[in-house]
Write a protein that holds these residues in place. Sequence first.
Motif, PDB file in Angstrom:
ATOM      1  N   ILE A  38       0.871  -1.167   0.000  1.00 58.70           N
ATOM      2  CA  ILE A  38       0.000   0.000   0.000  1.00 58.70           C
ATOM      3  C   ILE A  38       0.913   1.224   0.000  1.00 58.70           C
ATOM      4  O   ILE A  38       1.805   1.330   0.845  1.00 58.70           O
ATOM      5  CB  ILE A  38      -0.927   0.001   1.230  1.00 58.70           C
ATOM      6  N   ASN A  41       1.631   7.354   0.666  1.00 60.90           N
ATOM      7  CA  ASN A  41       0.728   8.509   0.647  1.00 60.90           C
ATOM      8  C   ASN A  41      -0.721   8.089   0.912  1.00 60.90           C
ATOM      9  O   ASN A  41      -1.494   8.851   1.464  1.00 60.90           O
ATOM     10  CB  ASN A  41       0.849   9.299  -0.655  1.00 60.90           C
ATOM     11  N   THR A  42      -1.069   6.863   0.559  1.00 57.96           N
ATOM     12  CA  THR A  42      -2.393   6.343   0.883  1.00 57.96           C
ATOM     13  C   THR A  42      -2.490   6.064   2.374  1.00 57.96           C
ATOM     14  O   THR A  42      -3.506   6.345   3.003  1.00 57.96           O
ATOM     15  CB  THR A  42      -2.677   5.053   0.084  1.00 57.96           C
ATOM     16  N   LEU A  45      -3.384   8.975   4.563  1.00 58.72           N
ATOM     17  CA  LEU A  45      -4.779   9.398   4.553  1.00 58.72           C
ATOM     18  C   LEU A  45      -5.665   8.564   5.479  1.00 58.72           C
ATOM     19  O   LEU A  45      -6.851   8.830   5.600  1.00 58.72           O
ATOM     20  CB  LEU A  45      -5.339   9.318   3.130  1.00 58.72           C
ATOM     21  N   ILE A  67      -9.793   4.440   4.920  1.00 57.91           N
ATOM     22  CA  ILE A  67      -9.198   5.539   4.165  1.00 57.91           C
ATOM     23  C   ILE A  67     -10.287   6.143   3.285  1.00 57.91           C
ATOM     24  O   ILE A  67     -10.844   5.459   2.427  1.00 57.91           O
ATOM     25  CB  ILE A  67      -8.014   5.049   3.309  1.00 57.91           C
ATOM     26  N   ASN A  68     -10.577   7.416   3.514  1.00 54.47           N
ATOM     27  CA  ASN A  68     -11.614   8.121   2.742  1.00 54.47           C
ATOM     28  C   ASN A  68     -12.935   7.348   2.722  1.00 54.47           C
ATOM     29  O   ASN A  68     -13.539   7.142   1.680  1.00 54.47           O
ATOM     30  CB  ASN A  68     -11.145   8.388   1.309  1.00 54.47           C
ATOM     31  N   ILE A  72      -9.864  -0.938   3.460  1.00 57.95           N
ATOM     32  CA  ILE A  72      -8.797  -1.624   2.743  1.00 57.95           C
ATOM     33  C   ILE A  72      -8.235  -2.679   3.669  1.00 57.95           C
ATOM     34  O   ILE A  72      -7.876  -2.393   4.810  1.00 57.95           O
ATOM     35  CB  ILE A  72      -7.684  -0.643   2.312  1.00 57.95           C
ATOM     36  N   CYS A  89       3.846  11.676   8.429  1.00 55.55           N
ATOM     37  CA  CYS A  89       2.561  12.157   7.919  1.00 55.55           C
ATOM     38  C   CYS A  89       2.103  13.327   8.771  1.00 55.55           C
ATOM     39  O   CYS A  89       1.905  13.197   9.970  1.00 55.55           O
ATOM     40  CB  CYS A  89       1.510  11.052   7.962  1.00 55.55           C
TER      41      CYS A  89
END
Length: 106
Positions: A38, A41-42, A45, A67-68, A72, A89
């Motif tokens: 993964i 940058n994901t 988030l 995530i959003n 996942i 982050c």
Amino acid sequence: MELRASSVLLLFCVTIIILTSTEVDAIPSCCVRVSKNIPWNTLCLMSNHEIQHRSGPCDIDAVILYINNKRICADFGVLKRLKKLKKHCKPKRTRAKTERTSSSVL
């Protein structure tokens, strides 16, 4: 005889209703496969995570990342990366927060 048949039918219907009830989370949504790679940058988030254990109602061990508003399923190796990324982050600044800090300086 007819009373016995209707009692069995009623019991069967009640059992089906209880087993398919979503209020009690009777049927868990399990991860069936996991992602190993993964992007960082994901991972930045990510808002929350959960651990799924094989010993529970699910068949595999996994880390569930939110995530959003999406789920996942990841391998347990992602936990080490999350600890390292936590330092790197940075939370995004919102406009209201920026305005408040600049007005307090004046």
